[in-house]
Design an enzyme around this catalytic site. Sequence first.
Site, PDB file in Angstrom:
ATOM      1  N   GLN A 100     -29.065 -16.930  18.465  1.00 22.14           N
ATOM      2  CA  GLN A 100     -28.613 -17.042  19.631  1.00 22.14           C
ATOM      3  C   GLN A 100     -27.195 -17.281  19.866  1.00 22.14           C
ATOM      4  OE1 GLN A 100     -29.807 -20.237  22.560  1.00 22.14           O
ATOM      5  NE2 GLN A 100     -30.603 -18.786  24.001  1.00 22.14           N
ATOM      6  N   TYR A 179     -24.225 -22.475  30.797  1.00 25.65           N
ATOM      7  CA  TYR A 179     -23.300 -22.449  29.850  1.00 25.65           C
ATOM      8  C   TYR A 179     -22.365 -21.374  30.109  1.00 25.65           C
ATOM      9  CZ  TYR A 179     -26.457 -25.898  27.344  1.00 25.65           C
ATOM     10  OH  TYR A 179     -27.060 -26.771  27.083  1.00 25.65           O
ATOM     11  N   GLY A 316     -41.618 -22.692  23.172  1.00 26.32           N
ATOM     12  CA  GLY A 316     -40.509 -23.680  22.650  1.00 26.32           C
ATOM     13  C   GLY A 316     -40.960 -24.912  22.138  1.00 26.32           C
ATOM     14  N   ARG A 317     -41.256 -25.759  22.931  1.00 24.53           N
ATOM     15  CA  ARG A 317     -42.005 -27.495  22.670  1.00 24.53           C
ATOM     16  C   ARG A 317     -42.961 -27.407  21.784  1.00 24.53           C
ATOM     17  NH1 ARG A 317     -40.607 -29.154  28.529  1.00 24.53           N
ATOM     18  NH2 ARG A 317     -41.116 -26.933  28.732  1.00 24.53           N
TER      19      ARG A 317
HETATM   20  C1  FNR Z   1     -34.342 -26.123  24.356  1.00 24.04           C
HETATM   21  N1  FNR Z   1     -34.320 -24.901  25.356  1.00 24.04           N
HETATM   22  C2  FNR Z   1     -32.944 -23.969  24.711  1.00 24.04           C
HETATM   23  N2  FNR Z   1     -32.732 -22.844  25.218  1.00 24.04           N
HETATM   24  C3  FNR Z   1     -31.880 -22.032  24.879  1.00 24.04           C
HETATM   25  O1  FNR Z   1     -31.603 -20.862  25.346  1.00 24.04           O
HETATM   26  N3  FNR Z   1     -31.153 -22.479  23.715  1.00 24.04           N
HETATM   27  C4  FNR Z   1     -31.429 -23.506  23.022  1.00 24.04           C
HETATM   28  O2  FNR Z   1     -30.725 -23.864  22.091  1.00 24.04           O
HETATM   29  C5  FNR Z   1     -32.119 -24.406  23.499  1.00 24.04           C
HETATM   30  N4  FNR Z   1     -32.640 -25.372  22.920  1.00 24.04           N
HETATM   31  C6  FNR Z   1     -33.570 -26.532  23.440  1.00 24.04           C
HETATM   32  C7  FNR Z   1     -34.022 -27.717  22.932  1.00 24.04           C
HETATM   33  C8  FNR Z   1     -35.136 -28.438  23.011  1.00 24.04           C
HETATM   34  C9  FNR Z   1     -35.244 -29.530  22.415  1.00 24.04           C
HETATM   35  C10 FNR Z   1     -36.045 -27.774  24.258  1.00 24.04           C
HETATM   36  C11 FNR Z   1     -37.112 -28.607  24.658  1.00 24.04           C
HETATM   37  C12 FNR Z   1     -35.582 -26.789  25.001  1.00 24.04           C
HETATM   38  C13 FNR Z   1     -35.064 -24.213  26.198  1.00 24.04           C
HETATM   39  C14 FNR Z   1     -36.372 -23.393  25.522  1.00 24.04           C
HETATM   40  O3  FNR Z   1     -35.638 -22.374  24.639  1.00 24.04           O
HETATM   41  C15 FNR Z   1     -37.359 -23.071  26.451  1.00 24.04           C
HETATM   42  O4  FNR Z   1     -36.833 -22.243  27.384  1.00 24.04           O
HETATM   43  C16 FNR Z   1     -38.000 -24.066  27.148  1.00 24.04           C
HETATM   44  O5  FNR Z   1     -38.181 -25.346  26.053  1.00 24.04           O
HETATM   45  C17 FNR Z   1     -39.352 -23.784  27.816  1.00 24.04           C
HETATM   46  O6  FNR Z   1     -40.348 -23.469  26.956  1.00 24.04           O
HETATM   47  P1  FNR Z   1     -41.637 -24.355  26.573  1.00 24.04           P
HETATM   48  O7  FNR Z   1     -41.056 -25.362  25.787  1.00 24.04           O
HETATM   49  O8  FNR Z   1     -42.166 -24.759  27.766  1.00 24.04           O
HETATM   50  O9  FNR Z   1     -42.442 -23.451  25.719  1.00 24.04           O
HETATM   51  C1  8K6 Z   2     -29.587 -25.641  25.147  1.00 27.06           C
HETATM   52  C2  8K6 Z   2     -29.190 -26.881  24.367  1.00 27.06           C
HETATM   53  C3  8K6 Z   2     -29.657 -28.070  24.886  1.00 27.06           C
HETATM   54  C4  8K6 Z   2     -29.521 -29.226  24.104  1.00 27.06           C
HETATM   55  C5  8K6 Z   2     -30.488 -30.325  24.459  1.00 27.06           C
HETATM   56  C6  8K6 Z   2     -31.722 -29.715  25.210  1.00 27.06           C
HETATM   57  C7  8K6 Z   2     -32.739 -30.630  25.299  1.00 27.06           C
HETATM   58  C8  8K6 Z   2     -33.539 -30.310  26.403  1.00 27.06           C
HETATM   59  C9  8K6 Z   2     -34.453 -31.418  26.666  1.00 27.06           C
HETATM   60  C10 8K6 Z   2     -35.346 -31.182  27.892  1.00 27.06           C
HETATM   61  C11 8K6 Z   2     -34.318 -31.012  29.143  1.00 27.06           C
HETATM   62  C12 8K6 Z   2     -35.280 -30.664  30.142  1.00 27.06           C
HETATM   63  C13 8K6 Z   2     -34.513 -30.120  31.370  1.00 27.06           C
HETATM   64  C14 8K6 Z   2     -35.220 -29.505  32.337  1.00 27.06           C
HETATM   65  C15 8K6 Z   2     -34.534 -29.356  33.640  1.00 27.06           C
HETATM   66  C16 8K6 Z   2     -35.522 -29.188  34.485  1.00 27.06           C
HETATM   67  C17 8K6 Z   2     -35.047 -29.189  35.904  1.00 27.06           C
HETATM   68  C18 8K6 Z   2     -36.024 -28.706  36.939  1.00 27.06           C
END
Ligand code: FNR
Ligand code: 8K6
Length: 347
Positions: A100, A179, A316-317
């Site tokens: 990515q 971004y 993801g998670r």
């Molecule tokens: C993310 N997500 C994310 N998205 C992305 O495009 N690039 C990234 O590097 C990241 N990094 C990232 C880190 C962490 C810790 C989380 C929890 C999420 C978003 C991720 O790809 C995904 O869209 C969401 O987590 C929703 O999917 P799940 O977790 O509900 O299956």
């Molecule tokens: C893409 C890189 C991001 C680096 C750390 C991301 C960590 C994300 C953790 C969860 C954040 C949740 C944000 C959800 C917003 C929803 C608002 C309706």
Amino acid sequence: MTDILFTPVRLNERLTLKNRILMAPLTRCMADEALVPTQQMVDYYARRADAGLIISEATIIRADGQGYPNTPGIFTQAQIAGWRKVTDAVHEKDGKIFAQLWHTGRVAHPHFWGGDEVIAPSAVGVDGTVPRMRELSYLVPRAATAAEIAQLVEDYAKAAENAIEAGFDGVEIHGANGYLIDEFLHYETNKRDDEFGGSPENMVRFPLQVVDAVIARIGAERTALRVSPAAYFNIEPDTRDRAVFDLLLTKLDERELAYLHGGIFDDSVHYDYLDGKVSEYLRRHSRHTLVGVGGYTAEAAADAISEDKFELIAIGRPFIANHDYVVRVREGKETKPYSDELLPVLY
Ligand code: FNR
Ligand code: 8K6
């Protein structure tokens, strides 16, 4: 019944996925100080090689794209060599992996590369501080010049070339989550009055230039895109954004992408200005193979795929909490719940 998740999908002549479960891109902040992937990261990705496709954590295309600590890069020979170990380990286990490609735009912080400014479409700052580094407030960016925009396009293309050199099966351009690329597509962050702003035609110009430059360098079969038509993270929504995304998706239909991926954390949310959920909006406006994502269980994903809402699911998670997610789903076993406490350790 989750059987449908285990049917292969042919994306194009070059790429067929062994199942429909993608590992979503997940930033883990575990690269070394030179932003090179570590052996721990090799093992982490290799343990998840039974996904139909792994999408790597967001990986910066150049030094000034960095907004979080220890996020990997793909712009030095050492970084390319580090990623080569990851891709070899994934291929060894019959997996596939895309990189990515990321530039955080106004969410970058010069603390990370020793600079003194940040560039973005317009001089509109994001509120708050860098996560985990509370003392670092975000700066108001400087609007990139046309020459700097042309250089960014070239740097995405070069990063894509580097990804292929590192053994990736393709790249996902990170056009989501507030971004750099996403910042061109939303009125809150794009206030330009040149050819890159002011109208949907101008606002889609830079994102499409990046897509076309990457396609020209590595081929459309290996190029995918993630977009966030619903601003929900790092960016404020504006109902005028809808027309920008309508046009972007129409223009993307003139290209052959490997897939299109929605950038959203919770796909059950209905957005009025999109007339539905993110996946519904993308389905209606794009002919591309669609990746659904955002709060799905395997069962819900299987139902959505059966109902033709999308072809592939990104997880993801749950993939953070379960390195053996795919096996557990296939065998009908319970998966361990995700919690933020799992983030500091890669396993
Ligand atoms: C993310 N997500 C994310 N998205 C992305 O495009 N690039 C990234 O590097 C990241 N990094 C990232 C880190 C962490 C810790 C989380 C929890 C999420 C978003 C991720 O790809 C995904 O869209 C969401 O987590 C929703 O999917 P799940 O977790 O509900 O299956
Ligand atoms: C893409 C890189 C991001 C680096 C750390 C991301 C960590 C994300 C953790 C969860 C954040 C949740 C944000 C959800 C917003 C929803 C608002 C309706």
